[in-house]
Scaffold this motif. Structure first.
Motif, mmCIF file in Angstrom:
data_model
loop_
_atom_site.group_PDB
_atom_site.id
_atom_site.type_symbol
_atom_site.label_atom_id
_atom_site.label_comp_id
_atom_site.label_asym_id
_atom_site.label_seq_id
_atom_site.Cartn_x
_atom_site.Cartn_y
_atom_site.Cartn_z
ATOM 1 N N LYS A 142 45.249 28.421 37.030
ATOM 2 C CA LYS A 142 45.899 28.871 35.804
ATOM 3 C C LYS A 142 46.353 27.665 34.992
ATOM 4 O O LYS A 142 46.949 26.742 35.520
ATOM 5 C CB LYS A 142 47.115 29.727 36.187
ATOM 6 C CG LYS A 142 47.028 31.116 35.589
ATOM 7 C CD LYS A 142 48.045 32.029 36.187
ATOM 8 C CE LYS A 142 47.577 32.590 37.505
ATOM 9 N NZ LYS A 142 48.584 32.750 38.496
ATOM 10 N N TYR A 185 37.034 28.048 29.086
ATOM 11 C CA TYR A 185 37.430 28.681 30.349
ATOM 12 C C TYR A 185 36.194 28.937 31.217
ATOM 13 O O TYR A 185 35.315 29.710 30.845
ATOM 14 C CB TYR A 185 38.187 29.986 30.055
ATOM 15 C CG TYR A 185 38.428 30.828 31.282
ATOM 16 C CD1 TYR A 185 39.286 30.403 32.299
ATOM 17 C CD2 TYR A 185 37.776 32.037 31.445
ATOM 18 C CE1 TYR A 185 39.481 31.165 33.434
ATOM 19 C CE2 TYR A 185 37.969 32.814 32.573
ATOM 20 C CZ TYR A 185 38.823 32.363 33.565
ATOM 21 O OH TYR A 185 39.009 33.119 34.698
ATOM 22 N N ASN A 204 38.386 35.936 34.641
ATOM 23 C CA ASN A 204 39.512 36.742 34.170
ATOM 24 C C ASN A 204 39.298 37.147 32.719
ATOM 25 O O ASN A 204 38.922 36.305 31.902
ATOM 26 C CB ASN A 204 40.816 35.941 34.260
ATOM 27 C CG ASN A 204 41.381 35.914 35.662
ATOM 28 O OD1 ASN A 204 40.988 36.727 36.507
ATOM 29 N ND2 ASN A 204 42.288 34.996 35.916
ATOM 30 N N GLU A 252 31.890 35.254 37.574
ATOM 31 C CA GLU A 252 32.135 33.810 37.542
ATOM 32 C C GLU A 252 31.101 33.116 38.437
ATOM 33 O O GLU A 252 30.673 32.001 38.177
ATOM 34 C CB GLU A 252 33.551 33.516 38.048
ATOM 35 C CG GLU A 252 33.853 32.034 38.100
ATOM 36 C CD GLU A 252 35.286 31.739 38.514
ATOM 37 O OE1 GLU A 252 36.216 32.320 37.963
ATOM 38 O OE2 GLU A 252 35.447 30.891 39.409
HETATM 39 N N1 EPU Z 1 47.080 40.231 41.631
HETATM 40 C C1 EPU Z 1 47.197 41.483 42.154
HETATM 41 N N2 EPU Z 1 46.289 41.879 43.102
HETATM 42 C C2 EPU Z 1 45.291 41.071 43.517
HETATM 43 C C3 EPU Z 1 45.167 39.775 42.962
HETATM 44 C C4 EPU Z 1 46.100 39.373 42.007
HETATM 45 O O1 EPU Z 1 48.070 42.260 41.784
HETATM 46 O O2 EPU Z 1 44.494 41.485 44.366
HETATM 47 C C5 EPU Z 1 48.100 39.789 40.654
HETATM 48 C C6 EPU Z 1 49.008 38.707 41.270
HETATM 49 O O3 EPU Z 1 50.038 39.259 41.988
HETATM 50 C C7 EPU Z 1 49.457 37.959 40.041
HETATM 51 C C8 EPU Z 1 48.270 38.065 39.087
HETATM 52 O O4 EPU Z 1 47.495 39.164 39.543
HETATM 53 O O5 EPU Z 1 50.556 38.586 39.460
HETATM 54 C C9 EPU Z 1 47.440 36.780 39.049
HETATM 55 O O6 EPU Z 1 46.941 36.526 40.367
HETATM 56 P P1 EPU Z 1 46.593 35.044 40.872
HETATM 57 O O7 EPU Z 1 47.793 34.180 40.724
HETATM 58 O O8 EPU Z 1 45.943 35.126 42.180
HETATM 59 O O9 EPU Z 1 45.593 34.503 39.771
HETATM 60 P P2 EPU Z 1 44.199 35.046 39.316
HETATM 61 O O10 EPU Z 1 44.246 35.106 37.814
HETATM 62 O O11 EPU Z 1 43.786 36.278 40.015
HETATM 63 C C10 EPU Z 1 43.238 32.653 38.983
HETATM 64 C C11 EPU Z 1 41.899 31.986 39.227
HETATM 65 C C12 EPU Z 1 41.797 31.517 40.677
HETATM 66 C C13 EPU Z 1 42.959 30.593 41.004
HETATM 67 C C14 EPU Z 1 44.263 31.360 40.751
HETATM 68 C C15 EPU Z 1 45.505 30.530 41.041
HETATM 69 C C16 EPU Z 1 40.111 32.979 37.871
HETATM 70 C C17 EPU Z 1 39.026 33.990 37.827
HETATM 71 N N3 EPU Z 1 40.845 32.938 39.006
HETATM 72 O O12 EPU Z 1 43.244 33.851 39.742
HETATM 73 O O13 EPU Z 1 40.592 30.761 40.767
HETATM 74 O O14 EPU Z 1 42.889 30.171 42.349
HETATM 75 O O15 EPU Z 1 44.302 31.775 39.367
HETATM 76 O O16 EPU Z 1 45.610 29.511 40.124
HETATM 77 O O17 EPU Z 1 40.291 32.223 36.927
HETATM 78 C C18 EPU Z 1 38.276 30.896 41.255
HETATM 79 O O18 EPU Z 1 38.123 30.541 40.068
HETATM 80 O O19 EPU Z 1 37.324 31.064 42.046
HETATM 81 C C19 EPU Z 1 39.632 31.125 41.698
HETATM 82 C C20 EPU Z 1 39.898 31.609 42.877
#
Ligand code: EPU
Length: 319
Positions: free
Chosen positions: A163, A195, A248, A314
């Motif tokens: 993020k 992104y 995302n 992705e």
């Molecule tokens: N959430 C849920 N349920 C889930 C997953 C997430 O409710 O099953 C909620 C979390 O509780 C939180 C929000 O969604 O409130 C965001 O979740 P998270 O912090 O895991 O971030 P994300 O947006 O799902 C992004 C990146 C990840 C990276 C994380 C942490 C993308 C597609 N994903 O995930 O990157 O590790 O932030 O910085 O951009 C990747 O690119 O392969 C990857 C894993």
């Protein structure tokens, strides 16, 4: 007639494969024939590549690209295989991987001042390793990326990140070799990083240069530690997965959206949605590419039906 054409085609394929093998055996590249791609992807999925070549040096890479170009042979370049889904029928052609044993695995600091340093890293360097290594030398900038699997080359190509922080933020120059075997060094502004994407096309990243700021070593290492702890808590580390399957949507999380449909643990064959993070799909044991694609399409359809949001993958799907 049909039978005759089939035999002709088989012969042509045989001659091409023979030529490739003859060429490869004349180089110092390490290569394998009929190599399972499941061994080279973190998802553990993928049929055989006709040829799998580990390239040790830039000279070898240039020669190989000249050969593929002159002979119109299909090839695909992989990094750590952490963002890839190969088809069950494998890859007809050459899969190329840069080896981290020699120049593509080097890290050098230069133009070190009291406040910052430049660092160049070969494309095959592991991203998490570089993040930790630079943090240990007291240079900050990459610590947020310390939990991301894969190589520098792959990470830059797909502008990997967390993020609010992408790998493109700290880099300033990229060395590449184009598909004809020509080298070039270009500044970051040429690549239109956005992104999870760059406009790098028809070229292989060989080296990346970053500018990193001097900072308190303990603070940076603390961030590395926290980053890894958060991942351990929220993501299914230690399973066969490819990180987040979908990008995302703007200002939202694909994981949150999929979770809201109660799809955690849902499976098709051996492909299963993680119970920790709904944007991680796991190969439980023997998932095929077909299982994984069915699961991806199922989730995409369900999300569209409910929210009218079109999720975009992705991961790269190579069939
Ligand atoms: N959430 C849920 N349920 C889930 C997953 C997430 O409710 O099953 C909620 C979390 O509780 C939180 C929000 O969604 O409130 C965001 O979740 P998270 O912090 O895991 O971030 P994300 O947006 O799902 C992004 C990146 C990840 C990276 C994380 C942490 C993308 C597609 N994903 O995930 O990157 O590790 O932030 O910085 O951009 C990747 O690119 O392969 C990857 C894993």
């Amino acid at each position: 007639m049909i039978k005759y054409q089939h035999i002709k085609l088989q012969n042509a394929e045989y001659v091409i494969k023979n030529n490739i093998e003859e060429f490869l055996s004349s180089t110092e590249c390490i290569y394998k024939c009929n190599e399972p791609l499941s061994k080279h992807t973190t998802l553990g999925i993928g049929g055989n590549a006709d040829f799998f070549v580990e390239v040790q040096t830039e000279k070898q890479l240039i020669n190989l690209l000249k050969f593929t170009n002159e002979n119109k042979i299909k090839f695909y370049v992989i990094g750590g295989g952490s963002n890839l889904l190969f088809g069950d029928n494998g890859y007809k052609g050459i899969v190329i991987k840069l080896s981290n044993k020699k120049e593509f695995g080097h890290i050098n600091f230069f133009n070190n001042t009291d406040t910052e340093t430049k660092v160049e890293a070969g494309a095959a360097v592991n991203l998490a390793y570089l993040a930790k290594y630079t943090a240990e030398q007291g240079f900050g900038g990459l610590e947020y990326l310390s939990g991301i699997p894969g190589t520098i080359g792959g990470a830059v190509y797909g502008n990997a990140g967390v993020k609010n922080c992408d790998i493109s933020s700290n880099l300033y120059e990229i060395e590449l070799t184009d598909y004809f075997g020509n080298k070039d060094t270009l500044t970051k502004d040429k690549f239109n990083f956005q992104y999870r994407k760059s406009n790098i096309k028809n070229a292989i990243i060989t080296k990346v240069k970053f500018i990193l700021k001097k900072a308190d070593k303990n603070d940076i290492l603390q961030t590395v530690f926290k980053e890894q702890q958060t991942r351990k808590k929220n993501q299914p580390l230690g399973t066969k997965n490819a990180g987040c399957i979908f990008k995302n949507p703007l200002n939202d999380s694909a994981g949150r959206i999929i979770d809201s449909l109660n799809l955690k643990n849902f499976n098709i064959g051996d492909a299963q949605i993680s119970d920790k993070h709904a944007n991680f799909f796991i190969n439980r044991n023997n998932a095929s590419c077909a299982d994984m694609l069915n699961l991806i399409n199922f989730v995409r359809d369900e999300v569209y039906k409910k929210y009218k949001i079109k999720l975009e993958t992705e991961i790269k799907i190579i069939k």
